[in-house]
Design an enzyme around this catalytic site. Structure first.
Site, PDB file in Angstrom:
ATOM      1  CG  ASP A  49      -7.328  -3.051  -0.085  1.00 41.72           C
ATOM      2  OD1 ASP A  49      -6.611  -3.033   0.940  1.00 41.72           O
ATOM      3  OD2 ASP A  49      -8.220  -2.199  -0.293  1.00 41.72           O
ATOM      4  CB  SER A  50      -2.000  -4.122   1.811  1.00 40.75           C
ATOM      5  OG  SER A  50      -2.288  -5.383   2.382  1.00 40.75           O
ATOM      6  CG  ASP A  88      -9.232  -5.669   2.544  1.00 42.98           C
ATOM      7  OD1 ASP A  88     -10.069  -5.413   3.431  1.00 42.98           O
ATOM      8  OD2 ASP A  88      -8.040  -5.343   2.626  1.00 42.98           O
ATOM      9  CE  LYS A 118      -9.481  -4.942   6.054  1.00 41.28           C
ATOM     10  NZ  LYS A 118      -9.489  -3.571   5.458  1.00 41.28           N
ATOM     11  CD  GLU A 120     -10.292   0.953   3.188  1.00 39.60           C
ATOM     12  OE1 GLU A 120     -10.455   2.140   2.821  1.00 39.60           O
ATOM     13  OE2 GLU A 120      -9.247   0.309   2.965  1.00 39.60           O
ATOM     14  CD  GLU A 186      -4.444   1.589   8.091  1.00 41.51           C
ATOM     15  OE1 GLU A 186      -3.368   1.795   7.484  1.00 41.51           O
ATOM     16  OE2 GLU A 186      -5.388   0.948   7.601  1.00 41.51           O
TER      17      GLU A 186
END
Length: 279
Positions: A49-50, A88, A118, A120, A186
């Protein structure tokens, strides 16, 4: 991309089996050409999602949508044959309930061909991870600095220092127990990353963590010098392609204004040439 074309790619269990072995290599990708460049070198490629910050100019990842992830996931899938693709789950696509998470994770995988998603979060996401895994959706967990939570974390700060170390350890244990096949750390201290790598039975993937992790991941545009809005400490620039591209653009602009481009070599005559017919 057809299932036949992607059959050589490793799956989540293959990645999990690499615990303690040769370090896993991963990079982010958002486009077909970039995916093609890294396919032979990466064990898995993350459609991160970056993309919202790197390609769309957003100030954070919070504005990324499911539609954006699907579009870029489909593009990356067209460029991969050997590497596994992970995608993501964007902000607000999985936090509300396990049912919401399953619905959106299933859509991401079905519409992109990704081998895993993925998401978070640690302890608070363990139930969701378990729910997804039990229903056939492999999950790559992400703990430590979780960019979708920057508003509650107070920014892009290192996580796991001093009294916060135990919370990161608890997160790692929780996602491993819930069934995640691997976990990204991270911006966590090196000593803590090494400790968790030894304690959990799934591969750890570092980004600003430790060389002792079971693998590493970077945003490729950071690594090659295309994204220069800021440079995190954990990024090593393996190339400076941004300045090279800017110089090429400047030269092109100069040639156009001077009518030095296009030349006879770049335009077409009334009759076909040998170069045209053999191209």
């Amino acid at each position: 991309m057809s299932a036949t074309a992607r059959k050589k790619a490793p799956n989540a269990e293959d990645i999990r089996a690499r615990k303690g072995g040769t370090p896993l290599v991963s990079l982010t990708a958002y486009t077909t050409p970039m995916a093609q460049l890294m396919d032979a070198h990466c064990d898995f490629v993350l459609v991160g999602d970056s993309v919202g910050m790197v390609l769309h100019g957003l100030s954070s990842t919070l504005g990324v949508t499911m539609e954006m992830m699907i579009l870029h996931g489909q593009a990356v899938a067209r460029g991969l044959n050997k590497a596994m693709m992970v995608i993501d789950m964007p902000f607000a696509s999985y936090e509300e309930s396990t049912e919401q998470a399953f619905r959106n994770a299933a859509r991401l995988m079905a519409e992109t061909g990704a081998g895993a998603v993925k998401l978070e979060g640690g302890v608070e996401m363990a139930e969701t991870i378990r729910f997804l895994v039990n229903r056939g959706i492999p999950v790559l967990a992400h703990i430590g600095l979780t960019p979708q939570s920057i508003n509650t974390l107070g920014g892009y700060k290192v996580q796991g220092r001093a009294e916060n170390a135990d919370a990161v350890v608890a997160d790692a244990r929780a996602v491993a127990k819930a069934g995640a096949f691997s976990v990204v750390f991270e911006k966590v201290p090196q000593v803590l990353a090494d400790r968790i790598t030894e304690e959990v039975d799934i591969p750890t993937i570092g980004i600003g963590a430790s060389a002792g992790c079971d693998g590493q991941i970077l945003v490729v545009e950071d690594m090659v010098g295309f994204f220069t809005a800021f440079k995190p400490k954990f990024v090593k620039r393996y190339a400076e392609l941004g300045p090279l591209a800017e110089a090429a653009i400047a030269e092109y602009a100069s040639d156009v204004r001077a009518r030095a481009f296009p030349t006879d070599a770049h335009v077409f005559s009334e009759q076909p040439t040998t170069a045209e017919t053999t191209a």
